[in-house]
Design a protein around this motif. Structure first.
Motif, PDB file in Angstrom:
ATOM      1  N   ALA A   1       0.830  -1.206   0.000  1.00 56.87           N
ATOM      2  CA  ALA A   1       0.000   0.000   0.000  1.00 56.87           C
ATOM      3  C   ALA A   1       0.865   1.258   0.000  1.00 56.87           C
ATOM      4  N   VAL A   2       1.952   1.222   0.780  1.00 53.55           N
ATOM      5  CA  VAL A   2       2.858   2.375   0.837  1.00 53.55           C
ATOM      6  C   VAL A   2       3.490   2.630  -0.526  1.00 53.55           C
ATOM      7  N   ILE A   3       3.918   1.556  -1.187  1.00 57.21           N
ATOM      8  CA  ILE A   3       4.538   1.687  -2.509  1.00 57.21           C
ATOM      9  C   ILE A   3       3.541   2.273  -3.516  1.00 57.21           C
ATOM     10  N   THR A   4       2.289   1.859  -3.454  1.00 58.49           N
ATOM     11  CA  THR A   4       1.256   2.402  -4.345  1.00 58.49           C
ATOM     12  C   THR A   4       1.096   3.900  -4.151  1.00 58.49           C
ATOM     13  N   ILE A   5       1.043   4.323  -2.894  1.00 60.65           N
ATOM     14  CA  ILE A   5       0.900   5.760  -2.596  1.00 60.65           C
ATOM     15  C   ILE A   5       2.078   6.542  -3.173  1.00 60.65           C
ATOM     16  N   LEU A   6       3.277   5.994  -3.023  1.00 60.67           N
ATOM     17  CA  LEU A   6       4.479   6.687  -3.510  1.00 60.67           C
ATOM     18  C   LEU A   6       4.527   6.787  -5.029  1.00 60.67           C
ATOM     19  N   CYS A   7       3.899   5.819  -5.712  1.00 60.49           N
ATOM     20  CA  CYS A   7       4.017   5.752  -7.173  1.00 60.49           C
ATOM     21  C   CYS A   7       2.926   6.504  -7.930  1.00 60.49           C
ATOM     22  N   ILE A   8       1.821   6.829  -7.295  1.00 58.74           N
ATOM     23  CA  ILE A   8       0.755   7.554  -7.998  1.00 58.74           C
ATOM     24  C   ILE A   8       1.153   9.018  -8.151  1.00 58.74           C
ATOM     25  N   LYS A   9       1.266   9.460  -9.401  1.00 58.01           N
ATOM     26  CA  LYS A   9       1.696  10.817  -9.709  1.00 58.01           C
ATOM     27  C   LYS A   9       0.592  11.575 -10.446  1.00 58.01           C
ATOM     28  N   THR A  10       0.892  12.835 -10.767  1.00 57.22           N
ATOM     29  CA  THR A  10      -0.114  13.695 -11.398  1.00 57.22           C
ATOM     30  C   THR A  10      -0.329  13.394 -12.872  1.00 57.22           C
ATOM     31  N   THR A  11       0.656  12.755 -13.529  1.00 59.30           N
ATOM     32  CA  THR A  11       0.525  12.452 -14.953  1.00 59.30           C
ATOM     33  C   THR A  11       0.950  11.022 -15.236  1.00 59.30           C
ATOM     34  N   LYS A  12       0.503  10.498 -16.390  1.00 56.20           N
ATOM     35  CA  LYS A  12       0.899   9.156 -16.802  1.00 56.20           C
ATOM     36  C   LYS A  12       2.414   9.058 -16.986  1.00 56.20           C
ATOM     37  N   LYS A  13       2.970  10.053 -17.640  1.00 59.49           N
ATOM     38  CA  LYS A  13       4.399  10.030 -17.919  1.00 59.49           C
ATOM     39  C   LYS A  13       5.205   9.946 -16.635  1.00 59.49           C
ATOM     40  N   LYS A  14       4.861  10.778 -15.653  1.00 54.68           N
ATOM     41  CA  LYS A  14       5.577  10.763 -14.378  1.00 54.68           C
ATOM     42  C   LYS A  14       5.359   9.447 -13.641  1.00 54.68           C
ATOM     43  N   SER A  15       4.143   8.901 -13.761  1.00 57.81           N
ATOM     44  CA  SER A  15       3.838   7.636 -13.099  1.00 57.81           C
ATOM     45  C   SER A  15       4.678   6.509 -13.671  1.00 57.81           C
ATOM     46  N   TYR A  16       4.770   6.430 -15.012  1.00 58.20           N
ATOM     47  CA  TYR A  16       5.567   5.381 -15.649  1.00 58.20           C
ATOM     48  C   TYR A  16       7.051   5.548 -15.321  1.00 58.20           C
TER      49      TYR A  16
ATOM     50  N   LEU B   1       7.024  -9.692  -5.003  1.00 66.02           N
ATOM     51  CA  LEU B   1       5.564  -9.572  -5.137  1.00 66.02           C
ATOM     52  C   LEU B   1       5.054  -8.269  -4.542  1.00 66.02           C
ATOM     53  N   LEU B   2       5.635  -7.848  -3.432  1.00 64.29           N
ATOM     54  CA  LEU B   2       5.242  -6.551  -2.841  1.00 64.29           C
ATOM     55  C   LEU B   2       5.508  -5.407  -3.819  1.00 64.29           C
ATOM     56  N   ILE B   3       6.656  -5.474  -4.474  1.00 64.65           N
ATOM     57  CA  ILE B   3       7.022  -4.432  -5.442  1.00 64.65           C
ATOM     58  C   ILE B   3       6.071  -4.457  -6.640  1.00 64.65           C
ATOM     59  N   VAL B   4       5.820  -5.665  -7.173  1.00 62.52           N
ATOM     60  CA  VAL B   4       4.952  -5.795  -8.353  1.00 62.52           C
ATOM     61  C   VAL B   4       3.536  -5.326  -8.038  1.00 62.52           C
ATOM     62  N   ILE B   5       3.008  -5.742  -6.882  1.00 60.98           N
ATOM     63  CA  ILE B   5       1.640  -5.353  -6.502  1.00 60.98           C
ATOM     64  C   ILE B   5       1.554  -3.843  -6.277  1.00 60.98           C
ATOM     65  N   GLY B   6       2.491  -3.301  -5.504  1.00 60.94           N
ATOM     66  CA  GLY B   6       2.453  -1.870  -5.183  1.00 60.94           C
ATOM     67  C   GLY B   6       2.607  -0.979  -6.400  1.00 60.94           C
ATOM     68  N   ILE B   7       3.634  -1.257  -7.207  1.00 60.52           N
ATOM     69  CA  ILE B   7       3.891  -0.445  -8.395  1.00 60.52           C
ATOM     70  C   ILE B   7       2.846  -0.719  -9.470  1.00 60.52           C
ATOM     71  N   GLY B   8       2.496  -2.005  -9.658  1.00 60.18           N
ATOM     72  CA  GLY B   8       1.502  -2.358 -10.679  1.00 60.18           C
ATOM     73  C   GLY B   8       0.161  -1.711 -10.438  1.00 60.18           C
TER      74      GLY B   8
END
Length: 334
Positions: A33-48, A125-132
């Motif tokens: 969950a923490v990784i997901t929060i860190l990875c959500i950005k304002t744009t698609k480009k920044k997110s990728y 798996l934590l990384i894949v789930i959070g970032i994915g």
């Protein structure tokens, strides 16, 4: 309290990451969950970009953690050495956004004080789930076209007001104008360019690039309007030249819109310029100063109109290129 679209995506993505990691029975499942929060950005480009940096940093962190902890032991000073290696490498590889995520993974190994295949799989798996989940959440980005059009209309309304106020000043120098449109336009242009740039990173680059180019064009024109204001104020409102300039500004104000009218008004300016050149020479210092201010104004307005004309020409060329490319592709030539 306002809840935006990004807030909703973050909340839903965080909950789903946590639920999936917990359902799989992963250790430290809350980290997903923490990784997901860190990875959500304002744009698609920044997110990728962020997703890639975090994956790279996490892999690098895992490899270094295995080497350092297994060779030097699970001690605080070992973690210090590990971070001294990890941070410069992430900076070198331009993956600085991933340092935080990699540190979380490293601390998991430090807490467990062992390295095994199941633990490595758990962390992977934590990384894949959070970032994915973050990438999936950012797959859909709302278009700002409606907002961009609203700002476009407001900027054009302000341009009209500025031109008409300048024209009114030439007819009657007692006109009172607080100039609020100038301050407002400067702020709107700044906001519009930022919004258009964000949309370029989210939606169709071609469509949104038009708005960015448009607001850049208006920004350059606005700089000219700011420059000509003092020269307009130096014109004698009783002389014929000032009245002609005022009438021109009134007509130009009525033609402020996204379409191409610049060529017509450039020709009109040329006619006005020729008309002034054919008129009698100034006889007094005041007439000379007025004539000089008029020529300065005409030169600035030519630049103002050429900026708009050039944008329209470039836009037409891009549309034609896109159309031709589509036709060739349709014909099976590409």
């Amino acid at each position: 309290m306002k809840i935006g679209y990004r807030t909703v995506k973050t909340a839903v993505g965080t909950g789903l990451s946590l639920a999936i990691a917990q359902w799989l029975g992963l250790q430290f499942y809350s980290s997903a969950a923490v990784i997901t929060i860190l990875c959500i950005k304002t744009t698609k480009k920044k997110s990728y970009q962020t997703a890639w940096e975090r994956v790279l940093a996490c892999v690098l962190g895992l490899v270094l953690a295995i080497l350092v902890f297994e060779l030097l032991g699970y001690h605080a000073w070992g973690l210090t050495i590990l971070m001294l290696l990890l941070i410069p490498l992430c900076v070198k590889l331009k993956a600085t956004d991933g340092i935080t995520t990699a540190t979380v993974v490293i601390l998991h190994l430090y807490i467990l004080k062992e390295v095994s295949l199941p633990i490595v799989i758990n962390e992977g798996l934590l990384i894949v789930i959070g970032i994915g989940m973050a990438v999936l959440a950012n797959m859909h980005m709302p278009s700002s076209e409606k907002k961009l059009k609203e700002i476009q209309q407001q900027i054009e309304a302000n341009f009209k007001a500025i031109l008409r106020e300048l024209a009114a000043y030439l007819r009657d120098k007692d006109q009172q104008w607080d100039g609020k449109e100038i301050t407002e336009t400067a702020q709107l242009l700044k906001e519009a360019k930022a919004l258009a740039l964000r949309d370029i990173e989210n939606v169709a680059p071609y469509d949104c690039a038009y708005y960015y180019r448009y607001f850049e064009m208006r920004e350059r024109q606005f700089e000219i309007l700011e420059r000509i204001a003092p020269s307009v104020s130096s014109l004698d409102h009783c002389c014929q030249e000032s009245l002609i300039v005022g009438e021109f500004l009134d007509r130009l104000a009525g033609a402020v819109h996204p379409g191409n009218t610049a060529s017509h008004y450039l020709e009109e300016l040329e006619q006005i310029s020729r008309r002034f050149k054919e008129s009698a020479l100034p006889q007094t210092l005041e007439e000379f100063e007025t004539r000089a201010a008029v020529y300065h104004f005409i030169g600035e307005m030519k630049r103002y109109l050429k900026i708009k004309r050039d944008l329209w020409i470039k836009q037409k060329q891009k549309e034609e290129t896109k159309k031709n490319k589509f036709n060739w592709k349709k014909a099976g030539c590409l």
